[in-house]
Scaffold this active site. Sequence first.
Site, PDB file in Angstrom:
ATOM      1  N   TRP A   1       4.899  -0.333  33.453  1.00  0.00           N
ATOM      2  CA  TRP A   1       5.479   0.962  33.093  1.00  0.00           C
ATOM      3  C   TRP A   1       4.689   2.105  33.744  1.00  0.00           C
ATOM      4  O   TRP A   1       3.465   2.079  33.822  1.00  0.00           O
ATOM      5  CB  TRP A   1       5.438   1.136  31.577  1.00  0.00           C
TER       6      TRP A   1
ATOM      7  N   ASN B   1      -8.612   3.595  22.487  1.00  0.00           N
ATOM      8  CA  ASN B   1      -7.689   2.448  22.527  1.00  0.00           C
ATOM      9  C   ASN B   1      -8.463   1.145  22.318  1.00  0.00           C
ATOM     10  O   ASN B   1      -9.419   0.870  23.051  1.00  0.00           O
ATOM     11  CB  ASN B   1      -6.982   2.406  23.885  1.00  0.00           C
ATOM     12  N   LEU B   2      -8.026   0.356  21.349  1.00  0.00           N
ATOM     13  CA  LEU B   2      -8.730  -0.866  20.981  1.00  0.00           C
ATOM     14  C   LEU B   2      -7.961  -2.102  21.441  1.00  0.00           C
ATOM     15  O   LEU B   2      -6.743  -2.089  21.574  1.00  0.00           O
ATOM     16  CB  LEU B   2      -8.915  -0.922  19.461  1.00  0.00           C
TER      17      LEU B   2
ATOM     18  N   SER C   1      -7.213   8.188  18.690  1.00  0.00           N
ATOM     19  CA  SER C   1      -7.445   9.227  19.694  1.00  0.00           C
ATOM     20  C   SER C   1      -6.197  10.057  19.956  1.00  0.00           C
ATOM     21  O   SER C   1      -6.286  11.141  20.546  1.00  0.00           O
ATOM     22  CB  SER C   1      -7.922   8.599  21.008  1.00  0.00           C
ATOM     23  N   CYS C   2      -5.032   9.590  19.502  1.00  0.00           N
ATOM     24  CA  CYS C   2      -3.797  10.349  19.742  1.00  0.00           C
ATOM     25  C   CYS C   2      -3.717  11.610  18.884  1.00  0.00           C
ATOM     26  O   CYS C   2      -2.781  12.393  19.033  1.00  0.00           O
ATOM     27  CB  CYS C   2      -2.569   9.481  19.500  1.00  0.00           C
TER      28      CYS C   2
ATOM     29  N   LEU D   1       0.802  -1.219   0.000  1.00  0.00           N
ATOM     30  CA  LEU D   1       0.000   0.000   0.000  1.00  0.00           C
ATOM     31  C   LEU D   1       0.840   1.276   0.000  1.00  0.00           C
ATOM     32  O   LEU D   1       0.292   2.366  -0.206  1.00  0.00           O
ATOM     33  CB  LEU D   1      -0.955  -0.001   1.205  1.00  0.00           C
TER      34      LEU D   1
ATOM     35  N   LYS E   1      -2.081  10.590  11.153  1.00  0.00           N
ATOM     36  CA  LYS E   1      -3.523  10.370  11.249  1.00  0.00           C
ATOM     37  C   LYS E   1      -4.301  11.675  11.039  1.00  0.00           C
ATOM     38  O   LYS E   1      -5.380  11.668  10.431  1.00  0.00           O
ATOM     39  CB  LYS E   1      -3.872   9.740  12.602  1.00  0.00           C
TER      40      LYS E   1
ATOM     41  N   HIS F   1       0.445  -2.606  22.310  1.00  0.00           N
ATOM     42  CA  HIS F   1      -0.273  -1.662  23.151  1.00  0.00           C
ATOM     43  C   HIS F   1      -0.435  -2.227  24.561  1.00  0.00           C
ATOM     44  O   HIS F   1      -0.097  -3.385  24.825  1.00  0.00           O
ATOM     45  CB  HIS F   1      -1.642  -1.341  22.534  1.00  0.00           C
TER      46      HIS F   1
END
Length: 326
Positions: free
Chosen positions: A213, A176-177, A119-120, A52, A151, A190
């Site tokens: 973390w 977040n997914l 969302s970022c 792509l 994005k 993630h």
Amino acid sequence: MTEPRIYVAGHRGMVGSAIVRQLSTVGQSGPTADGPSVTPQIITRTHAQLDLTDQAAVHAFFAEERPDQVYLAAAKVGGIHANNTYPAEFIYQNLMIEANIIHAAHTHGVRKLLFLGSSCIYPRLAPQPMREDALLTGTLEPTNEAYAIAKIAGIKLCESYNRQYGRDYRSVMPTNLYGPGDNYHPENSHVIPALIRRFHEAKVNNAPSVAIWGNGTAKREFLYVDDMAAASVHVMNLDKLTYDQHVLPMVSHINVGCGKDIAIGELAAAIGKVIGYTGEISFDPSKPDGPPRKLMDSTRLNTLGWNARIGLEEGLRLAYDDFLLL
């Protein structure tokens, strides 16, 4: 009504595969503006079949397949460590993927396209919960700035083709997914898949403690990926008048979240409970936390008739079941 030809870019990824499942199960949610619901023809290509980031290859694919709709779920993704370590790959690959697909879709007459962001895109210290109009009102989180800028460019690509050429290219911004098909890499994943792997290995090895973390106070919102897929199909199938009245001209994208967040420390405890780990949980404040809070305002999408269905505890159990199949 003719069966629509729908290209799902990134169908092997967590979100893309969930969209394929959703389309295969419910088809075009009906009745649509054009008549009763129908089963779509789903078009896919693996990375080996279609790169792509190769503009010529992408245009040749669109010329051959002539899709009616596109779900742009293909992206290079990762957690804090990956974003912070490989910013060049994150900005370059994501810019190339979205620019090639959106421009090829326009060139070859694709009627509808749905771009999946993140969302970022919102400022690090955006007012909570984050509304769509918070975009470009402040400084981004430094650890994933490259990905966020890519994005944001995708949103603006859709907005620009709509404004200049009258296209119907929509953008959804998921929180977040997590869920089936996630990346469980020990460093580049993630937070939920990383913790699932860490707690599982600690349980298997009888480790006395698990280190997390940050200090555990940062709060995040999490959405099960099949809920995201359902939201994506819902937004794609809204008639243009309804969508434009509720989304445009105030903003050019729409948030997708569950409306609840949780502290990372509480999340770690919940994951430990699902996995059955009974050791101690410690925190490493020398590691980055990311933004202090990220909660989406999904009021606009709720008003349009969609709400999340799968709660966090149920979702974590389903995600762990998926991990055990690896």
